[in-house]
Design a protein around this motif. Sequence first.
Motif, short mmCIF file in Angstrom:
data_model
loop_
_atom_site.label_atom_id
_atom_site.label_comp_id
_atom_site.label_asym_id
_atom_site.label_seq_id
_atom_site.Cartn_x
_atom_site.Cartn_y
_atom_site.Cartn_z
N PRO A 252 -0.01 -0.89 0.05
CA PRO A 252 0.00 0.14 -0.09
C PRO A 252 1.07 1.01 -0.13
N ILE A 253 1.97 1.30 0.74
CA ILE A 253 2.97 2.71 0.79
C ILE A 253 3.26 2.89 -0.31
N LEU A 254 3.29 1.48 -1.21
CA LEU A 254 4.64 1.69 -2.28
C LEU A 254 3.23 2.96 -3.41
N ASN A 255 2.42 1.88 -2.94
CA ASN A 255 0.98 1.99 -4.19
C ASN A 255 1.05 3.82 -4.04
N ASN B 216 10.66 11.32 -2.97
CA ASN B 216 9.77 10.14 -3.65
C ASN B 216 10.25 9.06 -3.95
N LEU B 217 11.57 9.36 -4.86
CA LEU B 217 12.45 8.56 -5.08
C LEU B 217 13.47 7.81 -3.98
N SER B 218 13.37 8.79 -2.49
CA SER B 218 14.05 8.18 -2.03
C SER B 218 13.39 7.49 -0.82
N PHE B 219 12.47 7.81 -0.62
CA PHE B 219 11.39 7.15 -0.03
C PHE B 219 10.47 5.82 -0.72
N LEU B 220 10.53 5.33 -1.91
CA LEU B 220 10.65 4.33 -2.64
C LEU B 220 11.15 3.54 -2.15
N LEU B 221 12.33 3.62 -2.44
CA LEU B 221 13.99 2.50 -2.48
C LEU B 221 14.26 2.32 -1.30
N GLN B 222 13.24 3.34 0.68
CA GLN B 222 14.06 2.54 1.14
C GLN B 222 12.66 1.53 1.57
N ARG B 223 11.73 1.83 1.18
CA ARG B 223 10.04 0.90 1.68
C ARG B 223 10.15 -0.13 0.76
N THR B 224 11.02 -0.66 -0.19
CA THR B 224 11.07 -1.70 -0.64
C THR B 224 12.19 -2.95 -0.45
N SER B 225 12.23 -3.59 -0.05
CA SER B 225 12.57 -5.01 -0.31
C SER B 225 13.79 -5.23 -1.83
N ASP B 226 15.32 -5.71 -0.55
CA ASP B 226 16.38 -5.41 -1.87
C ASP B 226 15.92 -6.12 -3.04
N PHE C 6 -7.86 11.95 3.10
CA PHE C 6 -8.48 10.71 3.22
C PHE C 6 -7.27 9.17 3.56
N SER C 7 -6.23 9.66 3.56
CA SER C 7 -4.87 8.60 3.64
C SER C 7 -4.33 8.75 4.97
N PRO C 8 -4.19 7.62 5.66
CA PRO C 8 -3.88 7.64 6.83
C PRO C 8 -2.08 7.10 6.87
N THR C 9 -2.39 6.88 5.71
CA THR C 9 -0.67 6.17 5.54
C THR C 9 0.20 7.98 4.96
N LEU C 10 -0.44 8.65 4.00
CA LEU C 10 0.08 10.15 3.74
C LEU C 10 0.11 10.52 5.16
N ARG C 11 -0.72 10.83 5.95
CA ARG C 11 -0.48 11.12 7.14
C ARG C 11 0.47 10.70 8.17
N SER C 12 1.02 9.82 7.64
CA SER C 12 2.54 9.18 8.69
C SER C 12 2.99 10.27 8.31
N PHE C 13 3.55 9.99 6.75
CA PHE C 13 5.22 10.41 6.71
C PHE C 13 5.21 11.92 7.61
N TYR C 14 4.53 12.64 8.42
CA TYR C 14 4.99 13.94 8.72
C TYR C 14 4.37 14.30 10.25
N GLN C 15 4.02 12.84 10.65
CA GLN C 15 3.34 12.63 12.56
C GLN C 15 4.77 12.13 13.24
N LYS C 16 5.04 12.24 14.43
CA LYS C 16 5.92 11.88 15.16
C LYS C 16 5.56 10.13 15.39
N PRO C 17 6.31 9.13 15.43
CA PRO C 17 6.52 7.37 15.97
C PRO C 17 5.66 7.40 16.57
N ALA C 18 4.74 6.24 16.99
CA ALA C 18 3.74 6.01 18.31
C ALA C 18 5.56 5.25 19.13
#
Length: 238
Positions: free
Chosen positions: A40-43, A150-160, A215-227
Motif C-alpha cells: 500500500p505505501i508504495l502504491n 519520493n524516490l528515496s521513500f520508494l527505495l527505503q520501503r522496498t525489499s532489496d 483520507f489517507s492515514p498512510t500519507l499523514r503518517s509521513f509527518y506524524q511523530k512515531p508512536a
Amino acid sequence: MCAVPGDFVSSSDSHLQCAPLSGNLFHPILEGIRYIRQTPILNLLIVMVGLHCLLTMAYTSLLPQFIRDDLAADGGIYGTLMMLIGLGAIIGNLSTASISTPRGQGILYLTMAVASGLSLFALGFTYTPVLAFIVGLTVGASQAVFMAINLSFLLQRTSDEYRGRVASVNFILASGAMAFGNFLYGSLSQMIPPKMNMLTTGGSFVILVVLMLIFSPTLRSFYQKPAQPKENQMSSVM
C-alpha cells in the motif's frame, strides 16, 4: 509479496515468496508493478509521483506560447527561464541534503508537493519576465525536491531484491506521465491558453494532495511523530 526489511511476517505469510527472474524483457517491470500493487505505501507513492508529473511537470510545451502571448517577450526569455528552473532544482536538492530524519523528510515531502502545484499556479499569474524568473526558481526547486524525496521513500520501503524493478517502474511512470502531459497540453494550447492550463493543473494537484491528506492515514503518517513504545512511556513516567 516479499516482506520489507524490518516488517514482521507471521507464520501465515510464510508461503509468500519472491518470484524468480525470467529471461522475458518485460518480466522484471511486471514484477515491480505487481510488488507495488501489493504494498500500500508504495502504491501511494507511485500514485503521488504519477499525478505530480502529469499535473505539475508537463508544462514545458506551453512555455514558448506563454512567453510570447502572456509575457510579451521574445524567444530568448525561454532559455533564461529554463536555466533558472534548472538552477532552482540544483539549489533545492543541495539545500535539503542535510535533512535526514524520517519525520523531517516527510514534512518536506508534503510541503514540496503543495509548493509544486502552487508555484506552477503562480507562474500562470506572472506577466513580466522578471516575475517569471523568480517564480521559475521556486518551480524548479519544489519539483526537484519532491521527486528526489519520493524516490528515496520508494527505495527505503522496498525489499532489496525488488529495488531495481520498483525504481524502473517509477522512472517509466514519471517519464511517461510528463511526455503524455506535454503532448496533451501542447495539443490543447490552441483552445486552452497556457496561463489557464497552468492555473488548472497546478491548482488541481494542490487540491488532490489536500484530499489525499484528509483520507489517507498512510500519507499523514509521513509527518506524524512515531508512536512511543510502551516500555519507554512507562520508564518516562517512573
